[in-house]
Design an enzyme around this catalytic site. Structure first.
Site, short mmCIF file in Angstrom:
data_model
loop_
_atom_site.label_atom_id
_atom_site.label_comp_id
_atom_site.label_asym_id
_atom_site.label_seq_id
_atom_site.Cartn_x
_atom_site.Cartn_y
_atom_site.Cartn_z
N ARG A 94 -9.78 -46.08 23.05
CA ARG A 94 -10.64 -45.06 23.64
C ARG A 94 -10.97 -45.43 25.08
O ARG A 94 -10.62 -46.50 25.56
CB ARG A 94 -11.94 -44.91 22.83
CG ARG A 94 -12.84 -46.14 22.86
CD ARG A 94 -14.16 -45.88 22.16
NE ARG A 94 -15.08 -47.00 22.34
CZ ARG A 94 -16.38 -46.94 22.08
NH1 ARG A 94 -16.91 -45.82 21.62
NH2 ARG A 94 -17.17 -47.99 22.27
N VAL A 104 -9.24 -59.36 19.54
CA VAL A 104 -8.99 -60.35 20.59
C VAL A 104 -9.85 -61.61 20.44
O VAL A 104 -9.53 -62.64 21.03
CB VAL A 104 -9.17 -59.75 22.00
CG1 VAL A 104 -8.16 -58.65 22.26
CG2 VAL A 104 -10.60 -59.27 22.23
N ASN A 118 -7.96 -55.27 28.67
CA ASN A 118 -9.02 -54.29 28.88
C ASN A 118 -10.18 -54.42 27.90
O ASN A 118 -11.31 -54.02 28.24
CB ASN A 118 -8.41 -52.89 28.77
CG ASN A 118 -9.47 -51.82 28.67
OD1 ASN A 118 -10.11 -51.46 29.64
ND2 ASN A 118 -9.67 -51.29 27.46
N TYR A 172 -22.74 -61.48 30.19
CA TYR A 172 -21.58 -60.64 30.50
C TYR A 172 -21.06 -60.96 31.90
O TYR A 172 -19.84 -61.11 32.10
CB TYR A 172 -22.00 -59.18 30.41
CG TYR A 172 -20.93 -58.17 30.73
CD1 TYR A 172 -19.97 -57.80 29.78
CD2 TYR A 172 -20.88 -57.56 31.99
CE1 TYR A 172 -19.00 -56.86 30.07
CE2 TYR A 172 -19.91 -56.61 32.29
CZ TYR A 172 -18.97 -56.27 31.32
OH TYR A 172 -18.01 -55.33 31.62
N ALA A 226 -19.26 -64.23 31.82
CA ALA A 226 -17.93 -64.10 31.20
C ALA A 226 -16.94 -63.45 32.15
O ALA A 226 -15.79 -63.90 32.28
CB ALA A 226 -18.04 -63.30 29.90
#
Length: 248
Positions: free
Chosen positions: A13, A61, A87, A152, A155
């Protein structure tokens, strides 16, 4: 030129789907990977509607074993992987001191370890074939930080430096490794994140010089360039696609 094969993570998506469709229009075969197979199959159907070739493959992943199985499945369909688009991603916006270790672990597992896992498994395939393009999706938060996204941002900052290191190591094999750092984009994930902070989209739109959030196609077009032979002399670079929100 032989038909190239692109392995796209989180392709069920949003941005991943748009990347898949954009690369399919460049006559690439798409390995559509996701943890949600219903979404992945929908992306495959849309590629088929364009007259393209695509296969849905389950891939978590966060698990090296799952990535290994996904790569094996992909190779059974196509026998090669020429382009890797990392992605898949996830975030939860909240003040760092209110966040919990379980959230940190999930964010790091998906956004950082996920890309490490796919690179570990797919780069040897590219070395063997003598061709490869890796496009890592980071975030401008990894360059300048972002309130409510401490882990985030950490990362994604790791992805930027991972990209540079792999670009140096893979150059001898003529494999390009580059990174795209999107700003805020109007995707399903962003819409979900927005529920944590009412009004965040309006505030960001006001701060962006172009006065709009990125569309998935804006990111996909940048991926298309890095996946093309036109970028053959570009490696180790991070391209911000943010409407001017950041200018690094």
């Amino acid at each position: 030129m032989e038909k190239r094969v692109a392995f796209v993570t989180g392709a069920g998506r949003g941005m991943g789907r748009e990347i898949s469709l954009t690369l399919a229009k460049q006559d690439m075969t798409i390995i559509v990977t996701d943890v949600n197979m219903e979404n992945a199959e929908e992306t495959v159907s849309r590629v088929h509607n364009l007259g393209g070739e695509a296969y849905a493959v389950y891939c978590d992943v966060t698990s090296l074993e799952s990535v290994q199985q996904a790569v094996e499945k992909a190779m059974s369909h196509t026998s090669q992987i020429d382009v890797l688009v990392n992605n898949a991603g996830w975030d939860k916006i909240e003040p760092f001191l209110k966040s919990e270790p379980s959230t940190w672990q999930t964010i790091i597992a998906i956004n950082l370890m996920g890309q490490i896992h796919t690179c570990k498994e797919i780069l040897p395939k590219m070395i063997e074939s003598g061709y490869g393009k890796v496009i890592n999706i980071a975030s401008d938060s990894g360059r300048v930080g972002s309130s409510g996204e401490a882990v985030y941002s950490a990362a994604k900052g790791g992805i930027i430096t991972l990209t540079k290191t792999l670009a140096r190591e893979m150059a001898r094999h003529k494999i390009n490794v580059n990174c795209i750092a999107p700003g805020p984009a109007d995707t399903p994930l962003f819409q979900e994140i927005g529920t944590y902070n009412e009004g965040i989209a309006a505030a960001l739109t006001k701060a962006i010089p172009f006065r709009r959030l990125a569309e998935p196609s804006d990111i996909a077009n940048a991926v298309r360039f890095f996946a093309s032979d036109e970028s053959s002399y570009i490696t180790g670079q991070t391209l911000s696609v943010s409407g001017g929100l950041t200018m690094v």
